[in-house]
Design a protein around this motif. Structure first.
Motif, PDB file in Angstrom:
ATOM      1  N   UNK A 146       0.870  -1.233   0.074  1.00 15.69           N
ATOM      2  CA  UNK A 146      -0.005  -0.070  -0.024  1.00 15.69           C
ATOM      3  C   UNK A 146       0.720   1.268  -0.023  1.00 15.69           C
ATOM      4  N   UNK A 147       1.779   1.100   0.926  1.00 14.12           N
ATOM      5  CA  UNK A 147       2.659   2.532   0.616  1.00 14.12           C
ATOM      6  C   UNK A 147       3.681   2.674  -0.351  1.00 14.12           C
ATOM      7  N   UNK A 148       3.956   1.413  -1.082  1.00 15.48           N
ATOM      8  CA  UNK A 148       4.558   1.545  -2.510  1.00 15.48           C
ATOM      9  C   UNK A 148       3.700   2.258  -3.520  1.00 15.48           C
ATOM     10  N   UNK A 149       2.431   1.841  -3.310  1.00 19.23           N
ATOM     11  CA  UNK A 149       1.453   2.345  -4.254  1.00 19.23           C
ATOM     12  C   UNK A 149       1.281   4.027  -4.073  1.00 19.23           C
ATOM     13  N   UNK A 150       1.265   4.267  -2.789  1.00 19.72           N
ATOM     14  CA  UNK A 150       1.087   5.579  -2.376  1.00 19.72           C
ATOM     15  C   UNK A 150       2.409   6.595  -2.715  1.00 19.72           C
ATOM     16  N   UNK A 151       3.750   5.843  -2.828  1.00 19.02           N
ATOM     17  CA  UNK A 151       4.862   6.502  -3.177  1.00 19.02           C
ATOM     18  C   UNK A 151       4.670   6.732  -4.657  1.00 19.02           C
ATOM     19  N   UNK A 152       4.269   5.771  -5.563  1.00 20.49           N
ATOM     20  CA  UNK A 152       4.234   5.941  -6.995  1.00 20.49           C
ATOM     21  C   UNK A 152       3.041   6.728  -7.401  1.00 20.49           C
ATOM     22  N   UNK A 153       1.941   6.870  -6.599  1.00 22.09           N
ATOM     23  CA  UNK A 153       1.139   8.163  -6.969  1.00 22.09           C
ATOM     24  C   UNK A 153       1.474   9.116  -6.702  1.00 22.09           C
ATOM     25  N   UNK A 154       2.252   9.581  -5.652  1.00 20.73           N
ATOM     26  CA  UNK A 154       2.786  10.823  -5.409  1.00 20.73           C
ATOM     27  C   UNK A 154       3.978  11.420  -6.355  1.00 20.73           C
ATOM     28  N   UNK A 155       4.441  10.244  -6.874  1.00 25.35           N
ATOM     29  CA  UNK A 155       5.458  10.540  -8.006  1.00 25.35           C
ATOM     30  C   UNK A 155       4.711  11.142  -9.335  1.00 25.35           C
ATOM     31  N   UNK A 156       3.699  10.235  -9.716  1.00 24.70           N
ATOM     32  CA  UNK A 156       2.836  10.816 -10.721  1.00 24.70           C
ATOM     33  C   UNK A 156       2.307  11.970 -10.548  1.00 24.70           C
ATOM     34  N   UNK A 157       1.963  12.585  -9.543  1.00 30.77           N
ATOM     35  CA  UNK A 157       1.361  13.894  -9.328  1.00 30.77           C
ATOM     36  C   UNK A 157       2.065  15.035  -9.170  1.00 30.77           C
ATOM     37  N   UNK A 158       3.626  14.221  -9.000  1.00 35.47           N
ATOM     38  CA  UNK A 158       4.698  15.548  -9.073  1.00 35.47           C
ATOM     39  C   UNK A 158       4.810  15.979 -10.340  1.00 35.47           C
ATOM     40  N   UNK A 159       5.309  16.953 -10.630  1.00 41.55           N
ATOM     41  CA  UNK A 159       5.448  17.794 -11.980  1.00 41.55           C
ATOM     42  C   UNK A 159       6.671  18.566 -11.793  1.00 41.55           C
ATOM     43  N   UNK A 160       7.941  18.010 -11.998  1.00 36.25           N
ATOM     44  CA  UNK A 160       9.216  18.766 -11.918  1.00 36.25           C
ATOM     45  C   UNK A 160       9.412  19.766 -12.992  1.00 36.25           C
ATOM     46  N   UNK A 161       8.577  20.650 -13.255  1.00 36.33           N
ATOM     47  CA  UNK A 161       8.521  21.518 -14.107  1.00 36.33           C
ATOM     48  C   UNK A 161       8.088  22.970 -13.816  1.00 36.33           C
ATOM     49  N   UNK A 162       8.800  23.861 -14.039  1.00 40.67           N
ATOM     50  CA  UNK A 162       8.501  25.453 -13.533  1.00 40.67           C
ATOM     51  C   UNK A 162       8.920  26.355 -14.645  1.00 40.67           C
ATOM     52  N   UNK A 163       7.760  27.242 -15.207  1.00 39.89           N
ATOM     53  CA  UNK A 163       7.978  28.183 -15.961  1.00 39.89           C
ATOM     54  C   UNK A 163       8.501  29.541 -15.113  1.00 39.89           C
ATOM     55  N   UNK A 164       9.725  30.096 -15.859  1.00 35.59           N
ATOM     56  CA  UNK A 164      10.070  31.185 -15.021  1.00 35.59           C
ATOM     57  C   UNK A 164      10.360  32.221 -16.242  1.00 35.59           C
ATOM     58  N   UNK A 165       9.677  33.406 -15.891  1.00 39.08           N
ATOM     59  CA  UNK A 165       9.854  34.649 -16.958  1.00 39.08           C
ATOM     60  C   UNK A 165      11.264  35.290 -17.126  1.00 39.08           C
ATOM     61  N   UNK A 166      11.901  34.649 -18.169  1.00 39.47           N
ATOM     62  CA  UNK A 166      13.299  35.135 -18.296  1.00 39.47           C
ATOM     63  C   UNK A 166      13.429  36.541 -19.157  1.00 39.47           C
ATOM     64  N   UNK A 167      14.785  36.992 -19.407  1.00 44.04           N
ATOM     65  CA  UNK A 167      14.746  38.201 -20.282  1.00 44.04           C
ATOM     66  C   UNK A 167      14.085  37.895 -21.747  1.00 44.04           C
ATOM     67  N   UNK A 168      14.191  36.503 -22.193  1.00 45.48           N
ATOM     68  CA  UNK A 168      13.922  36.254 -23.556  1.00 45.48           C
ATOM     69  C   UNK A 168      12.316  35.626 -23.412  1.00 45.48           C
ATOM     70  N   UNK A 169      11.799  35.678 -22.613  1.00 47.59           N
ATOM     71  CA  UNK A 169      10.425  35.020 -22.317  1.00 47.59           C
ATOM     72  C   UNK A 169      10.412  33.864 -21.367  1.00 47.59           C
ATOM     73  N   UNK A 170       9.427  33.357 -21.316  1.00 41.78           N
ATOM     74  CA  UNK A 170       9.272  32.146 -20.377  1.00 41.78           C
ATOM     75  C   UNK A 170      10.187  30.933 -20.741  1.00 41.78           C
ATOM     76  N   UNK A 171      10.838  30.261 -19.806  1.00 44.98           N
ATOM     77  CA  UNK A 171      11.489  29.105 -20.058  1.00 44.98           C
ATOM     78  C   UNK A 171      11.400  27.980 -19.215  1.00 44.98           C
ATOM     79  N   UNK A 172      11.794  26.881 -19.460  1.00 42.88           N
ATOM     80  CA  UNK A 172      11.985  25.822 -18.353  1.00 42.88           C
ATOM     81  C   UNK A 172      13.244  25.594 -18.076  1.00 42.88           C
ATOM     82  N   UNK A 173      13.591  25.518 -16.703  1.00 37.20           N
ATOM     83  CA  UNK A 173      14.918  25.562 -16.087  1.00 37.20           C
ATOM     84  C   UNK A 173      15.420  24.099 -16.031  1.00 37.20           C
TER      85      UNK A 173
END
Length: 214
Positions: A146-173
């Motif tokens: 059960x805890x393994x499923x919870x770990x994997x579910x939380x991993x799926x829900x994580x989205x390591x992507x962040x849009x930042x407004x840079x000098x030349x517009x938005x980019x993903x770092x």
């Protein structure tokens, strides 16, 4: 010492983080199956250390504390390096640490650009331990599964992507990890491994359905 640090963590997480990491780095032992008294004592110490790290990882509102813990990549790898050694006593605390890690990703992204390096570290740990977490889905313990499923579910829900407004517009770092594809590959590999050993895969089938994986 470990018990004393538990009290410090509860009272002042930010100040305790460095002390916990340094002490844990010295006292954490390899997760080796041992049935003697010394082995049991070693496991109890390891369990307490991992509990401390989990508490710090859950303090999303204290950036200083989380940055220190997330930056201790070698310690985090050692703390989760024995998930399949033996029984619940060894596996559960390590899965709890991975679950706390997965849940920390989104709150850290809310810090903005300053959280990118932290998210990279957290994501790298999760990716490194993805095969072992998937193997835990076949564990005889229902709690571990059960805890393994919870770990994997939380991993799926994580989205390591962040849009930042840079000098030349938005980019993903930072790069985006296709967790769904990676988890499906691990599930397929584990199913093949179980079948090759003549073991049932109904636990894996159940987990795959819960996670929305083929």
């Amino acid at each position: 010492v470990v018990d004393a640090l538990c009290n410090v963590v509860s009272a002042s997480p930010a100040k305790a983080a460095t002390a916990v990491v340094l002490q844990a780095d010295r006292e954490l032992q390899p997760w080796i199956a041992k049935n003697d008294d010394q082995g049991q004592k070693m496991w109890r110490i390891n369990q307490r250390i991992v509990k401390l790290i989990v508490e710090l990882m859950r303090n999303h509102d204290i950036p200083e504390s989380l940055v220190i813990v997330a930056s201790a990549s070698d310690l985090l790898l050692r703390a989760t390096d024995g998930m399949l050694v033996d029984g619940e006593a060894c596996t559960l605390p390590q899965l709890e640490l991975l679950e706390a890690t997965a849940r920390a990703v989104q709150p850290v992204l809310e810090w903005g650009e300053s959280g990118l390096a932290v998210v990279d570290g957290l994501s790298n740990l999760l990716k490194c331990r993805l095969p072992a977490t998937t193997r835990c889905l076949s564990h005889p313990s229902a709690h571990v599964r059960a805890l393994s499923i919870s770990v994997l579910r939380n991993i799926l829900q994580s989205n390591p992507k962040l849009e930042i407004n840079g000098i030349h517009g938005p980019y993903f770092s930072i790069s985006v990890i296709d967790w769904h594809t990676d988890i499906e590959k691990c599930l397929t590999w584990e199913a093949h491994s179980q079948l090759a050993r003549g073991m049932p895969i109904h636990f894996l089938d159940t987990a795959a359905k819960e996670l929305g994986c083929n």
